[in-house]
Design a protein around this motif. Structure first.
Motif, PDB file in Angstrom:
ATOM      1  N   GLY A  54      49.937  98.287  10.647  1.00  0.00           N
ATOM      2  CA  GLY A  54      48.719  97.995  10.441  1.00  0.00           C
ATOM      3  C   GLY A  54      48.840  96.137  10.315  1.00  0.00           C
ATOM      4  N   GLN A  55      49.653  95.505   9.731  1.00  0.00           N
ATOM      5  CA  GLN A  55      49.910  94.270   9.907  1.00  0.00           C
ATOM      6  C   GLN A  55      49.948  93.622  11.236  1.00  0.00           C
ATOM      7  N   TRP A  56      50.726  94.360  11.987  1.00  0.00           N
ATOM      8  CA  TRP A  56      50.903  94.117  13.406  1.00  0.00           C
ATOM      9  C   TRP A  56      49.444  94.043  14.204  1.00  0.00           C
ATOM     10  N   GLN A  57      48.703  95.062  14.034  1.00  0.00           N
ATOM     11  CA  GLN A  57      47.327  94.984  14.661  1.00  0.00           C
ATOM     12  C   GLN A  57      46.416  93.987  14.246  1.00  0.00           C
ATOM     13  N   PHE A  58      46.534  93.588  12.808  1.00  0.00           N
ATOM     14  CA  PHE A  58      45.683  92.571  12.109  1.00  0.00           C
ATOM     15  C   PHE A  58      46.047  91.052  12.765  1.00  0.00           C
ATOM     16  N   ASN A 114      36.743  91.395  20.410  1.00  0.00           N
ATOM     17  CA  ASN A 114      37.816  91.358  19.582  1.00  0.00           C
ATOM     18  C   ASN A 114      38.810  92.717  19.865  1.00  0.00           C
ATOM     19  N   GLY A 115      38.357  93.440  20.710  1.00  0.00           N
ATOM     20  CA  GLY A 115      39.215  94.736  20.926  1.00  0.00           C
ATOM     21  C   GLY A 115      39.344  95.617  19.919  1.00  0.00           C
ATOM     22  N   PRO A 116      40.263  96.618  19.720  1.00  0.00           N
ATOM     23  CA  PRO A 116      40.396  97.598  18.788  1.00  0.00           C
ATOM     24  C   PRO A 116      41.186  97.274  17.830  1.00  0.00           C
ATOM     25  N   HIS A 117      41.871  96.163  17.748  1.00  0.00           N
ATOM     26  CA  HIS A 117      42.909  95.740  16.752  1.00  0.00           C
ATOM     27  C   HIS A 117      42.559  96.157  15.140  1.00  0.00           C
ATOM     28  N   PHE A 118      41.051  95.818  14.777  1.00  0.00           N
ATOM     29  CA  PHE A 118      40.809  96.125  13.378  1.00  0.00           C
ATOM     30  C   PHE A 118      40.869  97.425  13.091  1.00  0.00           C
ATOM     31  N   PHE A 119      40.329  98.218  13.976  1.00  0.00           N
ATOM     32  CA  PHE A 119      40.104  99.618  13.559  1.00  0.00           C
ATOM     33  C   PHE A 119      41.588 100.289  13.754  1.00  0.00           C
ATOM     34  N   LEU A 123      43.239  99.546  10.356  1.00  0.00           N
ATOM     35  CA  LEU A 123      42.769 100.329   9.128  1.00  0.00           C
ATOM     36  C   LEU A 123      43.317 101.612   9.474  1.00  0.00           C
ATOM     37  N   GLN A 124      43.265 102.075  10.499  1.00  0.00           N
ATOM     38  CA  GLN A 124      43.878 103.360  10.971  1.00  0.00           C
ATOM     39  C   GLN A 124      45.318 103.814  10.486  1.00  0.00           C
ATOM     40  N   TRP A 125      45.949 102.754  10.950  1.00  0.00           N
ATOM     41  CA  TRP A 125      47.627 102.775  10.316  1.00  0.00           C
ATOM     42  C   TRP A 125      47.608 103.014   8.961  1.00  0.00           C
ATOM     43  N   TRP A 126      46.734 101.831   8.392  1.00  0.00           N
ATOM     44  CA  TRP A 126      46.852 101.945   6.853  1.00  0.00           C
ATOM     45  C   TRP A 126      46.269 103.312   6.028  1.00  0.00           C
ATOM     46  N   PHE A 127      45.337 103.632   6.898  1.00  0.00           N
ATOM     47  CA  PHE A 127      44.756 105.000   6.431  1.00  0.00           C
ATOM     48  C   PHE A 127      45.827 106.150   6.448  1.00  0.00           C
ATOM     49  N   PHE A 128      46.610 106.268   7.343  1.00  0.00           N
ATOM     50  CA  PHE A 128      47.698 107.231   7.485  1.00  0.00           C
ATOM     51  C   PHE A 128      48.664 106.986   6.289  1.00  0.00           C
ATOM     52  N   GLY A 129      48.955 105.629   6.084  1.00  0.00           N
ATOM     53  CA  GLY A 129      49.999 105.293   5.146  1.00  0.00           C
ATOM     54  C   GLY A 129      49.407 106.106   3.741  1.00  0.00           C
ATOM     55  N   VAL A 130      48.205 105.399   3.465  1.00  0.00           N
ATOM     56  CA  VAL A 130      47.515 106.180   2.034  1.00  0.00           C
ATOM     57  C   VAL A 130      47.409 107.759   1.974  1.00  0.00           C
ATOM     58  N   LEU A 131      47.146 108.308   3.223  1.00  0.00           N
ATOM     59  CA  LEU A 131      47.176 109.680   3.265  1.00  0.00           C
ATOM     60  C   LEU A 131      48.613 110.251   2.935  1.00  0.00           C
ATOM     61  N   ALA A 132      49.663 109.769   3.401  1.00  0.00           N
ATOM     62  CA  ALA A 132      50.877 110.120   3.234  1.00  0.00           C
ATOM     63  C   ALA A 132      51.375 110.177   1.826  1.00  0.00           C
ATOM     64  N   VAL A 133      50.970 108.848   1.065  1.00  0.00           N
ATOM     65  CA  VAL A 133      51.281 108.743  -0.168  1.00  0.00           C
ATOM     66  C   VAL A 133      50.341 109.877  -1.066  1.00  0.00           C
ATOM     67  N   PHE A 134      49.271 109.850  -0.802  1.00  0.00           N
ATOM     68  CA  PHE A 134      48.423 110.665  -1.480  1.00  0.00           C
ATOM     69  C   PHE A 134      48.620 112.174  -1.420  1.00  0.00           C
ATOM     70  N   GLY A 135      49.140 112.596  -0.269  1.00  0.00           N
ATOM     71  CA  GLY A 135      49.574 113.880   0.050  1.00  0.00           C
ATOM     72  C   GLY A 135      50.871 114.181  -0.749  1.00  0.00           C
TER      73      GLY A 135
END
Length: 299
Positions: free
Chosen positions: A42-46, A221-226, A229-241
């Motif tokens: 996520g940081q890399w994309q931002f 700006n391309g799709p980098h912002f989304f 967010l997508q990568w960070w969402f996956f990380g939160v989803l893994a922790v929540f799971g």
């Protein structure tokens, strides 16, 4: 409140012992690695988004600046400054059509195959600038195409400054290349050249047959912002799971049940082993007693 009144709390503490199992240890380690990887991605994309915005700002600024003399921006053998990409410059000279270079495997905005026609422009001072005069549609083969000639005589060219390509694809063979770089074109044509190259904007006088001009870059700006967010969402989803499954196993007692089942299996295995050992010992004692009895009878 004494320990006798806090049985629920003690049972809760005991029920979390399943977290000490190898299965949950490996699960926790996997979730930590996944969370770290998704955070980094996520940081890399931002960071890419920040770089994209900076590049877009440079392009937008340079596109609207007044064209400058080439010597104010480029120099022989020097790389193009990052803030000069896509800046308009003007230069006057004579095209060296005999050393026209074919930039292969190029396509237009519709994806049609073709080539870019690159022609050196020799200035009055003798230094040469590499000019990409535009795109020409061709058949999908390796034959060198017939290209429209550039304007003859002295020509004033206005073009966008572009940085040199890199890598082995910039090698020039038989006046053909797969990527454009003044560092390889100069030796190939035997001339001193400006660093970088120009994407043609206009020529004076105009050619008999014009080529398709190079398209200006997309300033979105391309799709980098989304993506970030997508990568960070996956990380939160893994922790929540992880915590959900932990809670579910604690709530249903699966952890205690699994632990108890494993302890029963281990106890059964130990009992079976002990029983076998006892039988073997009994057999040895019986053989020993029989031997001693036979030995006594012989005496």
């Amino acid at each position: 409140m004494g320990f006798g009144d806090s049985g629920i709390s003690l049972r809760g503490v005991r029920s979390f012992r399943f977290l000490l199992s190898r299965r949950w240890g490996l699960f926790a380690l996997t979730v930590v690695l996944v969370a770290w990887a998704t955070w980094w991605l996520g940081q890399w994309q931002f960071h890419r988004l920040t770089d994209r915005k900076h590049d877009n700002q440079v392009v937008e600024t340079n596109e609207h600046r007044t064209a400058a003399p080439i010597d104010d921006v480029l120099a022989a053998g020097e790389p193009v400054a990052a803030d000069d990409e896509w800046r308009l410059v003007t230069v006057t000279g004579t095209y060296d059509a005999a050393h026209t270079i074919i930039w292969r495997y190029r396509s237009n905005d519709d994806g049609a195959p073709g080539v870019d026609v690159v022609v050196p422009l020799v200035t009055d001072a003798g230094t040469t600038v590499i000019v990409d005069r535009g795109w020409l549609g061709t058949a999908a083969d390796d034959k060198r195409p017939d290209v429209p000639p550039p304007p003859a005589g002295r020509v004033t060219v206005t073009g966008y400054v572009r940085a040199d390509g890199s890598g082995s694809s910039t090698r020039v063979d038989a006046l053909s290349t797969r990527a454009l770089s003044s560092r390889t074109v100069g030796p190939a044509i035997g001339r001193q050249v400006y660093g970088g190259w120009l994407a043609l904007h206009s020529e004076d006088p105009k050619p008999t047959q014009a080529l398709d001009p190079l398209s200006l870059p997309d300033l979105g700006n391309g799709p980098h912002f989304f993506y970030g967010l997508q990568w960070w969402f996956f990380g939160v989803l893994a922790v929540f799971g992880f915590f959900y499954l932990l809670y579910d196993e604690w709530r249903t007692g699966k952890g205690d049940a699994v632990g108890a089942a494993r302890r029963r299996v281990k106890q059964d295995r130990d009992d079976t082993r002990s029983e076998k050992t006892s039988r073997k010992q009994a057999v040895r004692e019986a053989y020993k007693a029989a031997y001693e009895k036979e030995r006594a009878a012989r005496k």
